[in-house]
Each structure stands twice: as C-alpha cells, then as structure tokens.
Design an enzyme around this catalytic site. Sequence first.
Site, short mmCIF file in Angstrom:
data_model
loop_
_atom_site.label_atom_id
_atom_site.label_comp_id
_atom_site.label_asym_id
_atom_site.label_seq_id
_atom_site.Cartn_x
_atom_site.Cartn_y
_atom_site.Cartn_z
N GLU A 38 0.85 -1.19 0.00
CA GLU A 38 0.00 0.00 0.00
C GLU A 38 0.88 1.24 0.00
OE1 GLU A 38 -3.74 2.01 2.48
OE2 GLU A 38 -2.82 0.16 3.19
N ASN B 239 -6.73 1.57 2.73
CA ASN B 239 -7.43 2.85 2.89
C ASN B 239 -6.98 3.89 1.87
OD1 ASN B 239 -8.63 1.60 5.05
ND2 ASN B 239 -7.60 2.80 6.62
N ASN C 83 -12.29 -0.97 -0.90
CA ASN C 83 -11.60 -1.42 0.29
C ASN C 83 -12.37 -0.99 1.54
OD1 ASN C 83 -9.04 -2.24 1.89
ND2 ASN C 83 -9.43 -0.15 2.60
N GLU C 84 -12.67 -1.95 2.40
CA GLU C 84 -13.26 -1.69 3.73
C GLU C 84 -14.35 -0.63 3.70
OE1 GLU C 84 -10.16 -0.99 6.62
OE2 GLU C 84 -9.51 -3.08 6.56
N TYR D 286 -6.93 -8.70 12.06
CA TYR D 286 -5.67 -8.33 12.72
C TYR D 286 -5.74 -8.72 14.19
CZ TYR D 286 -4.62 -5.44 8.61
OH TYR D 286 -4.38 -4.99 7.33
N GLU E 244 -6.39 -9.04 3.94
CA GLU E 244 -5.59 -8.34 4.95
C GLU E 244 -5.64 -9.18 6.22
OE1 GLU E 244 -6.09 -4.19 5.81
OE2 GLU E 244 -6.67 -3.70 3.75
N GLN F 110 1.56 -5.77 5.96
CA GLN F 110 1.95 -5.52 4.59
C GLN F 110 3.31 -6.15 4.33
OE1 GLN F 110 1.54 -1.32 3.55
NE2 GLN F 110 -0.47 -1.21 4.49
#
Length: 498
Positions: A28, A73, A169-170, A241, A289, A347
């Site tokens: 990213e 993001n 994304n999200e 996460y 992710e 990442q």
Amino acid sequence: MTRSASLTLDPARTVAPVSRRTFGSFVEHMGRCVYGGIYEPSHPTADADGFRQDVLSLVREMGVSLVRYPGGNFVSGYRWEDGIGPVADRPVRRDLAWHSLETNEVGVDEFMRWADKAGVEVMYALNLGTRGVSEALDVHEYLNQPEGTFLADRRGRKPYGISMFCLGNEMDGPWQTGHKTAHEYGRLAAETARALRSAEPSLELIACGSSSSSMPTFGHWESTVLELAYDTVDYISAHAYYEPVDGDMASFLASAVDMDHFVDSVIATADSVGARLKSAKRIKISLDEWNVWYLSRFQSAPTPSEWEVAPRVIEDCYNVADAVVVGSLLISLLRHSDRVTAACQAQLVNVIAPIRAESTGPAWRQTTFHPFALTSRLAQGSVLDVDIASPTYATTRFGEVPVLDAVATYDSASLTVFAVNRSQDEPTELTFSLAPFPGTWQPADSWLLSDADLTATNTQEAPDRVVPQPLTIELDGETVRVSLPAVSWAAIRLTPAR
C-alpha cells in the site's frame, strides 16, 4: 511436565489443493512500504528502475505469490491516472487516509515492473470510495485492454493481464473515505462488476466484506452486499488483525480460534444467501488483509500535524510470540483452503511487515518472516483434514482452546505437518502415525521457531537473533514423535524412503 497430543492423518481425507494465492502479501502507498521500502533509487542496491534488490531478494525468498495493490485505505482517495505518464509531470496529492503526501513517483506501470521482477501476481484494488464505475472501467482499459483504444495506446506496452480486482476497500468502515451503507455499497459493487464483465468476462472480482469480525455490522453487511452482488462477484473479502490485549498472552496465542470462527461465519452467511437466491455458485473468501498488528498503539498516537512524504507509520517490531501467532494463522488459512483461496498478509515491507528496510541501509527478516517463508515453500499438494486430540487451556476471550493446533499437506513427494504449541509453560509431545500412507517414509528437514525469551526480536544490529532451528524427529516404526517447546511453531517434513 510434558503434555501429549496426537494427530490422525489420512491421505484420502483431503480439504482442497494448496492454493498458491494463500501466500499473498500487500503493498500500500502507506508509510515507508513503497518509498524507502520496495523503491529507493538512491540505495546502493537499487536497479535502473529504482527498486531495492536487497528487498526483492527477500521477497523472493519469502515465497510471496500474490500482492494486493495500491491499498488499503489509501485507494479510496487515489486517482490512478496521477501515476502514469512522465514522472516529472505527475502531481503531488494529499493522502487523507494516512495524513501524508503522495508524490506519484511510483504508479501502476512502475509497480507492474516491480511485480514482474518479484515474480508475483497482482491483485488490483479499485477506488469505490470517491470514484465509481467510470474510473474502474478506465483503469481496467489501461491495464488490460489490447491496443487500439485511447487508454490502451497510452499504456504503450502489452496488456498487463490482471485477473483479480478488489471492488473497493473496507467500505463498511466509518474511517474509510467514501464510507457507504451495505445497501449503497452492494449496489455500486454490482454495477461496477457488471460493467467490468462486459469488458472482460473472465475477471475474478472481490466484493468488500467486513473489515473485522468485531464490526457492529458484521454478518448483516455480508448478507446485504451479497444479496445485491452475488451473481456478479467471485469472492468476498475478510480482514483480520490480532494483538495481545492488556497483556493477555493466552488469548493472543489462540488468535487462530477467532480466525477460524470468522471464516466459518462468512462462509455460512455467503452460503445462506446463495441458498435464498437458489444459486449453485459458491462464493470464495479473499482474506486479503491479515497479520499481527499492535493497533492500539497506532490508535493512541496523535495525528501528525505536518504532511510528509513516506512518514514512518506502524513499523511494528515483531517478537517470538508474534511469529508463533503468524504461523498459527497460516495454519487456519490452509485449513480453510476449500473456500479461502486467496490471502494477503499486510503488509510486505516496513509497515507491519515481515521485511524491514532502512533508507541507505540494510534490509532484514523480522521474526514473522520465517513461518511465512517456510509454509509457502513446504505446503505442497493437498491440505489434509486433520483430527487433533489435544489437552486444552483456559483463555479469557475464547474459553477452553486446544493447546496444540496443526494442519498437514501431502503429495507423493512430501508430507508436511505444521504445528503450534500454545502452552506458555509446558512442552507438548506430538505423535502421529504414517500407517495410512503408501510406502515407507523417512524424516527430512524440519524446523522449529521457539525461544526462551518471547520478546526477542530481529533488529538491524542483530538481524538473525531469532531464526528457525533444526527439529529432532523420532520415528518408531510408523509412529512419528516430536517434542514442541512452550510457545513454538514447527514444520515437520517427511519424504518417501528411497
């Protein structure tokens, strides 16, 4: 005292073939992942395109198969066209997601050159936050359309042939630029998917699922989005996460229990929607992710007052316990290989990453590099459906959980068991029988990641403080026996006897 656990393995009981896309990563435009990570023209190892060869070498060693790009993001405010054409003419833009400046020195063409050097497939994320169908079609035309159209001719080279596209994304997250309700997003995702399929029917399209299983909209989000987009997409994403909360190491070591439940819940929701729609199609999961992330540290840090290019952002330094948890999360991913057929550890470099790199300095492997690299290299053939007999221990978050977790992969050339001992104070003796497997087998190279100091890390000054060590395998007739120290991850490999 030593605990005992056993596995029941049978080559006829398979889950699915190992998907190479399980071993994906994520780049990213965030912090020093791109600038100072994969790209640093002034670095002594930089090639003619400005890419760090020391980092590229570690990426290849790590066995990364797939890379999600350019966010995250970041993508929800990204104008992809800023990153094409002469570099000197590219605008500098604000990145609202990470409160930084984006120079656009690295754009899609540069990144695709890097991906070719790294030998990885690209999963491209589209901006459905501040943009929509028109821009998605434009970037697809630039990336994949054969020559003869305006944007394809502007590309000036053969099509990149990207097959996987994330539809945003999200979008469930209030922090996301362009955040939408499930209904708003589901409509947009379906419209975008239909348009993209008109351009290239064979694309693999990923709808945004929940950014965490703790989101208040989890479950309802997936159901609503898929009711609107089921027939037009192939995957729904999941993000996960983990970190030790309030020093609760027992629950942290059992993080894979939560990942198992998260994945099973998404599968159940997707299949429920499919049943209601009377569809024979099965939606796959893209866990694009996942990682250990000390998120509470990041959330408690003040927002920077200045706008900088590539500031240091969430450069977590990982220890032994973190590496064991990463190994256990890989076990969970493999266990779900029938439905989780793509995954991206977030990442790749510097930003919550297995690889660290200093500007003008060295690159090195964090502790979490090792279970990923070994699992990627050793997981071959089919994933076996493993029965585990293990003592349990108590956790605050998940109740009683097995001390031992494991998965196995098998083909005619190798049988590999990946195992974790979650106990903080006792070794676990693991046994399993080779009787169901044809022929005679022998121990091959096997590895153990463990250390008496769970806080030990790899640093620029001591890059090999924590590395996998050889693991002794006892073979008594057809019974394999290994001893796993407290808080350890192991890969146990056997091969046919010659």
